[in-house]
Write a protein that holds these residues in place. Structure first.
Motif, PDB file in Angstrom:
ATOM      1  N   HIS A   1      41.144  48.570  37.804  1.00  0.00           N
ATOM      2  CA  HIS A   1      42.513  48.785  37.331  1.00  0.00           C
ATOM      3  C   HIS A   1      42.990  50.169  37.755  1.00  0.00           C
ATOM      4  O   HIS A   1      42.237  51.147  37.680  1.00  0.00           O
ATOM      5  CB  HIS A   1      42.546  48.654  35.803  1.00  0.00           C
ATOM      6  CG  HIS A   1      43.913  48.671  35.228  1.00  0.00           C
ATOM      7  ND1 HIS A   1      44.649  49.824  35.093  1.00  0.00           N
ATOM      8  CD2 HIS A   1      44.696  47.661  34.768  1.00  0.00           C
ATOM      9  CE1 HIS A   1      45.819  49.530  34.569  1.00  0.00           C
ATOM     10  NE2 HIS A   1      45.869  48.222  34.358  1.00  0.00           N
TER      11      HIS A   1
ATOM     12  N   ASN B   1      40.664  44.777  36.473  1.00  0.00           N
ATOM     13  CA  ASN B   1      41.846  44.045  36.046  1.00  0.00           C
ATOM     14  C   ASN B   1      41.556  42.540  36.106  1.00  0.00           C
ATOM     15  O   ASN B   1      40.433  42.132  36.389  1.00  0.00           O
ATOM     16  CB  ASN B   1      43.079  44.443  36.883  1.00  0.00           C
ATOM     17  CG  ASN B   1      42.954  44.081  38.342  1.00  0.00           C
ATOM     18  OD1 ASN B   1      42.179  43.216  38.747  1.00  0.00           O
ATOM     19  ND2 ASN B   1      43.726  44.759  39.178  1.00  0.00           N
TER      20      ASN B   1
ATOM     21  N   HIS C   1      42.155  40.449  38.261  1.00  0.00           N
ATOM     22  CA  HIS C   1      41.806  39.994  39.601  1.00  0.00           C
ATOM     23  C   HIS C   1      40.424  40.472  40.036  1.00  0.00           C
ATOM     24  O   HIS C   1      40.027  40.269  41.182  1.00  0.00           O
ATOM     25  CB  HIS C   1      42.857  40.480  40.609  1.00  0.00           C
ATOM     26  CG  HIS C   1      44.249  40.075  40.238  1.00  0.00           C
ATOM     27  ND1 HIS C   1      44.695  38.779  40.279  1.00  0.00           N
ATOM     28  CD2 HIS C   1      45.288  40.807  39.779  1.00  0.00           C
ATOM     29  CE1 HIS C   1      45.941  38.727  39.869  1.00  0.00           C
ATOM     30  NE2 HIS C   1      46.330  39.952  39.559  1.00  0.00           N
TER      31      HIS C   1
ATOM     32  N   HIS D   1      36.339  48.052  33.422  1.00  0.00           N
ATOM     33  CA  HIS D   1      37.296  48.803  34.238  1.00  0.00           C
ATOM     34  C   HIS D   1      38.096  47.921  35.199  1.00  0.00           C
ATOM     35  O   HIS D   1      38.964  48.422  35.904  1.00  0.00           O
ATOM     36  CB  HIS D   1      36.567  49.890  35.040  1.00  0.00           C
ATOM     37  CG  HIS D   1      35.870  50.878  34.185  1.00  0.00           C
ATOM     38  ND1 HIS D   1      34.506  51.025  34.196  1.00  0.00           N
ATOM     39  CD2 HIS D   1      36.336  51.755  33.263  1.00  0.00           C
ATOM     40  CE1 HIS D   1      34.163  51.968  33.333  1.00  0.00           C
ATOM     41  NE2 HIS D   1      35.260  52.414  32.748  1.00  0.00           N
TER      42      HIS D   1
END
Length: 124
Positions: free
Chosen positions: A39, A33, A35, A31
């Motif tokens: 997300h 992103n 970074h 789940h």
């Protein structure tokens, strides 16, 4: 038949009745992103699915609903182990429904969504 999208993402329905729904999603690495932050599509998907479940709980046999539009406002990044969405039908007409959903991470409100759903007759 393959798994439904909500199943693949990990959405669980706790409750869906009388124009209200409560859905949960346990957060996992899939789940995040690039970074390492949840997300934005994850709480969006949870809110959309919760709103659809709330509408569906009010429909007559043979009817279905589909998303027409959604607006979502994000307040804080999703952190923790789980997201919970609570949705309610604000208005259900013959062809359209207006719905709201709040998404929480623990006690923190992280997003609020409003949506319009079309009510359709399913063909056999």
């Amino acid at each position: 038949m393959s798994a439904r999208f909500a199943d693949v993402v990990g959405v669980r329905v706790d409750e869906a009745a009388e124009g209200r729904s409560v859905l949960r999603l346990s957060l996992a690495p899939l789940h995040l992103n690039v970074h390492g932050i949840v997300h934005g599509g994850v709480p969006f998907t949870l809110a959309d699915t919760a709103m659809g479940a709330a509408v569906h709980s009010r429909l007559a046999p043979g009817q279905a609903c589909v998303t027409v539009e959604i607006k979502i406002s994000f307040f804080k990044p999703a952190q923790g182990d789980e997201l919970v969405a609570v949705a309610r039908v604000v208005h259900l007409g013959r062809t359209l429904a207006h719905v709201e959903a709040d998404v929480h991470a623990g006690e923190r409100l992280i997003a609020r969504a409003t949506g319009t759903f079309a009510v359709i007759d399913r063909k056999p």
